[in-house]
Write a protein that holds these residues in place. Sequence first.
Motif, PDB file in Angstrom:
ATOM      1  N   ARG A  61       4.014  30.218 -27.084  1.00 59.59           N
ATOM      2  CA  ARG A  61       5.144  31.243 -26.877  1.00 59.59           C
ATOM      3  C   ARG A  61       4.652  32.064 -25.827  1.00 59.59           C
ATOM      4  O   ARG A  61       3.504  32.585 -25.681  1.00 59.59           O
ATOM      5  CB  ARG A  61       5.292  32.111 -28.009  1.00 59.59           C
ATOM      6  CG  ARG A  61       5.988  33.162 -27.963  1.00 59.59           C
ATOM      7  CD  ARG A  61       7.328  33.246 -29.027  1.00 59.59           C
ATOM      8  NE  ARG A  61       7.994  34.100 -28.699  1.00 59.59           N
ATOM      9  CZ  ARG A  61       7.907  35.076 -29.363  1.00 59.59           C
ATOM     10  NH1 ARG A  61       7.585  35.439 -30.691  1.00 59.59           N
ATOM     11  NH2 ARG A  61       9.066  36.053 -29.365  1.00 59.59           N
ATOM     12  N   PRO A  62       5.514  32.157 -24.404  1.00 57.01           N
ATOM     13  CA  PRO A  62       5.013  32.947 -23.482  1.00 57.01           C
ATOM     14  C   PRO A  62       4.735  34.367 -23.877  1.00 57.01           C
ATOM     15  O   PRO A  62       5.657  34.813 -24.664  1.00 57.01           O
ATOM     16  CB  PRO A  62       6.331  32.678 -22.612  1.00 57.01           C
ATOM     17  CG  PRO A  62       6.889  31.524 -22.899  1.00 57.01           C
ATOM     18  CD  PRO A  62       6.663  31.366 -24.490  1.00 57.01           C
ATOM     19  N   MET A  63       3.928  35.013 -23.132  1.00 61.60           N
ATOM     20  CA  MET A  63       3.614  36.471 -23.389  1.00 61.60           C
ATOM     21  C   MET A  63       2.990  36.766 -24.774  1.00 61.60           C
ATOM     22  O   MET A  63       2.813  37.935 -24.852  1.00 61.60           O
ATOM     23  CB  MET A  63       4.954  37.327 -23.064  1.00 61.60           C
ATOM     24  CG  MET A  63       5.428  36.927 -21.808  1.00 61.60           C
ATOM     25  SD  MET A  63       4.418  37.267 -20.422  1.00 61.60           S
ATOM     26  CE  MET A  63       4.080  39.022 -20.317  1.00 61.60           C
ATOM     27  N   HIS A  64       2.673  35.730 -25.662  1.00 56.36           N
ATOM     28  CA  HIS A  64       2.258  36.012 -26.999  1.00 56.36           C
ATOM     29  C   HIS A  64       1.277  34.896 -27.288  1.00 56.36           C
ATOM     30  O   HIS A  64       1.791  33.938 -28.096  1.00 56.36           O
ATOM     31  CB  HIS A  64       3.435  36.096 -28.125  1.00 56.36           C
ATOM     32  CG  HIS A  64       4.108  37.461 -27.738  1.00 56.36           C
ATOM     33  ND1 HIS A  64       3.812  38.549 -28.258  1.00 56.36           N
ATOM     34  CD2 HIS A  64       5.353  37.644 -27.456  1.00 56.36           C
ATOM     35  CE1 HIS A  64       4.573  39.494 -28.310  1.00 56.36           C
ATOM     36  NE2 HIS A  64       5.782  38.887 -27.524  1.00 56.36           N
ATOM     37  N   PRO A  65       0.288  34.544 -26.704  1.00 53.25           N
ATOM     38  CA  PRO A  65      -0.479  33.658 -26.733  1.00 53.25           C
ATOM     39  C   PRO A  65      -1.197  33.252 -28.284  1.00 53.25           C
ATOM     40  O   PRO A  65      -1.305  32.215 -28.470  1.00 53.25           O
ATOM     41  CB  PRO A  65      -1.686  33.545 -25.780  1.00 53.25           C
ATOM     42  CG  PRO A  65      -1.791  35.093 -25.384  1.00 53.25           C
ATOM     43  CD  PRO A  65      -0.229  35.493 -25.555  1.00 53.25           C
ATOM     44  N   ASN A  66      -1.247  34.392 -28.878  1.00 56.67           N
ATOM     45  CA  ASN A  66      -1.800  34.492 -30.264  1.00 56.67           C
ATOM     46  C   ASN A  66      -0.821  33.978 -31.286  1.00 56.67           C
ATOM     47  O   ASN A  66      -1.192  34.179 -32.469  1.00 56.67           O
ATOM     48  CB  ASN A  66      -2.743  35.630 -30.493  1.00 56.67           C
ATOM     49  CG  ASN A  66      -3.914  35.645 -29.648  1.00 56.67           C
ATOM     50  OD1 ASN A  66      -4.371  34.386 -29.337  1.00 56.67           O
ATOM     51  ND2 ASN A  66      -4.438  36.831 -29.285  1.00 56.67           N
ATOM     52  N   PHE A  67       0.266  33.953 -31.147  1.00 57.23           N
ATOM     53  CA  PHE A  67       1.548  33.736 -31.970  1.00 57.23           C
ATOM     54  C   PHE A  67       1.641  32.454 -32.386  1.00 57.23           C
ATOM     55  O   PHE A  67       1.426  31.416 -31.764  1.00 57.23           O
ATOM     56  CB  PHE A  67       2.852  34.174 -31.400  1.00 57.23           C
ATOM     57  CG  PHE A  67       4.047  34.038 -32.581  1.00 57.23           C
ATOM     58  CD1 PHE A  67       4.229  34.968 -33.195  1.00 57.23           C
ATOM     59  CD2 PHE A  67       4.751  32.840 -32.501  1.00 57.23           C
ATOM     60  CE1 PHE A  67       5.465  35.125 -34.157  1.00 57.23           C
ATOM     61  CE2 PHE A  67       5.831  32.739 -33.513  1.00 57.23           C
ATOM     62  CZ  PHE A  67       6.140  33.526 -34.380  1.00 57.23           C
ATOM     63  N   GLY A  68       1.605  32.287 -33.743  1.00 56.48           N
ATOM     64  CA  GLY A  68       1.539  31.030 -34.505  1.00 56.48           C
ATOM     65  C   GLY A  68       0.350  30.737 -35.319  1.00 56.48           C
ATOM     66  O   GLY A  68      -0.362  31.580 -35.538  1.00 56.48           O
ATOM     67  N   THR A  69       0.258  29.344 -35.370  1.00 57.25           N
ATOM     68  CA  THR A  69      -0.983  28.812 -36.042  1.00 57.25           C
ATOM     69  C   THR A  69      -1.387  27.479 -35.357  1.00 57.25           C
ATOM     70  O   THR A  69      -0.623  26.969 -34.474  1.00 57.25           O
ATOM     71  CB  THR A  69      -0.667  28.434 -37.432  1.00 57.25           C
ATOM     72  OG1 THR A  69       0.270  27.405 -37.564  1.00 57.25           O
ATOM     73  CG2 THR A  69      -0.089  29.558 -38.343  1.00 57.25           C
ATOM     74  N   ASN A  70      -2.671  26.875 -35.791  1.00 63.61           N
ATOM     75  CA  ASN A  70      -3.255  25.769 -35.179  1.00 63.61           C
ATOM     76  C   ASN A  70      -3.322  24.685 -36.126  1.00 63.61           C
ATOM     77  O   ASN A  70      -3.988  23.842 -36.063  1.00 63.61           O
ATOM     78  CB  ASN A  70      -4.525  25.762 -34.486  1.00 63.61           C
ATOM     79  CG  ASN A  70      -4.420  26.750 -33.225  1.00 63.61           C
ATOM     80  OD1 ASN A  70      -3.452  26.481 -32.501  1.00 63.61           O
ATOM     81  ND2 ASN A  70      -5.803  27.500 -33.108  1.00 63.61           N
ATOM     82  N   ILE A  71      -2.050  24.683 -37.118  1.00 63.36           N
ATOM     83  CA  ILE A  71      -1.874  23.735 -38.208  1.00 63.36           C
ATOM     84  C   ILE A  71      -1.792  22.041 -37.586  1.00 63.36           C
ATOM     85  O   ILE A  71      -2.105  21.246 -38.162  1.00 63.36           O
ATOM     86  CB  ILE A  71      -0.943  24.142 -38.986  1.00 63.36           C
ATOM     87  CG1 ILE A  71      -1.058  23.429 -40.435  1.00 63.36           C
ATOM     88  CG2 ILE A  71       0.521  23.872 -38.624  1.00 63.36           C
ATOM     89  CD1 ILE A  71      -0.219  23.871 -41.382  1.00 63.36           C
ATOM     90  N   TYR A  72      -1.333  22.195 -36.453  1.00 66.63           N
ATOM     91  CA  TYR A  72      -1.062  20.895 -36.091  1.00 66.63           C
ATOM     92  C   TYR A  72      -2.469  20.176 -35.597  1.00 66.63           C
ATOM     93  O   TYR A  72      -2.540  18.980 -35.469  1.00 66.63           O
ATOM     94  CB  TYR A  72      -0.114  20.831 -34.865  1.00 66.63           C
ATOM     95  CG  TYR A  72       1.296  21.217 -34.977  1.00 66.63           C
ATOM     96  CD1 TYR A  72       2.048  19.823 -35.403  1.00 66.63           C
ATOM     97  CD2 TYR A  72       1.797  22.372 -34.836  1.00 66.63           C
ATOM     98  CE1 TYR A  72       3.461  20.193 -35.603  1.00 66.63           C
ATOM     99  CE2 TYR A  72       3.195  22.502 -35.180  1.00 66.63           C
ATOM    100  CZ  TYR A  72       4.060  21.322 -35.633  1.00 66.63           C
ATOM    101  OH  TYR A  72       5.303  21.779 -35.701  1.00 66.63           O
ATOM    102  N   ASP A  73      -3.443  21.107 -35.395  1.00 66.32           N
ATOM    103  CA  ASP A  73      -4.646  20.602 -34.723  1.00 66.32           C
ATOM    104  C   ASP A  73      -5.455  20.012 -36.170  1.00 66.32           C
ATOM    105  O   ASP A  73      -6.295  19.300 -36.006  1.00 66.32           O
ATOM    106  CB  ASP A  73      -5.543  21.752 -34.398  1.00 66.32           C
ATOM    107  CG  ASP A  73      -5.034  22.076 -32.904  1.00 66.32           C
ATOM    108  OD1 ASP A  73      -4.092  21.430 -32.322  1.00 66.32           O
ATOM    109  OD2 ASP A  73      -5.601  23.335 -32.414  1.00 66.32           O
TER     110      ASP A  73
END
Length: 151
Positions: A61-73
């Motif tokens: 997400r632009p301007m929100h680099p910490n938004f979300g999770t790394n579940i795909y990893d």
Amino acid sequence: MAIPPRKIFRSNVADEDERVAIGIDLPLVKPNGAPFPQTRLTIEAAAANLKNLILTRKGERPMHPNFGTNIYDSLFDQNVEGLHASIEQAISEAAAFWLPYISIENLVVETADKRYGFDDRFNGVRVAIDFTLAGNTFQENSIVVIIGGVE
């Protein structure tokens, strides 16, 4: 003297008027072809927001680099006992930071198994979450997110 019917508890004034849309539901295109379906209740909007949070990769997400999770990893990580705990922690921390109005009641992470219809029975994550809105334990909702397979 008749007792008036019990009023349904709503956490948001907008929930009282079904003509008022609160958010956009998922999927963005319904099977009937209607684009951008709308949510009419706060609890439905919270479910869509929680799905979006889980399915968004950190840095996407632009301007929100910490938004979300790394579940795909985690899809191709070894299926060890610590994998479930790390996914649960990542989701809990992201929800607590980005969606503080959601109270997660139950969070279950399971890895690929033929029972859930995964194409590849060795890779995949199924996340089931029961949640309420903070301050409103009367309304509970559930979501299931499957990553790496088909439902």
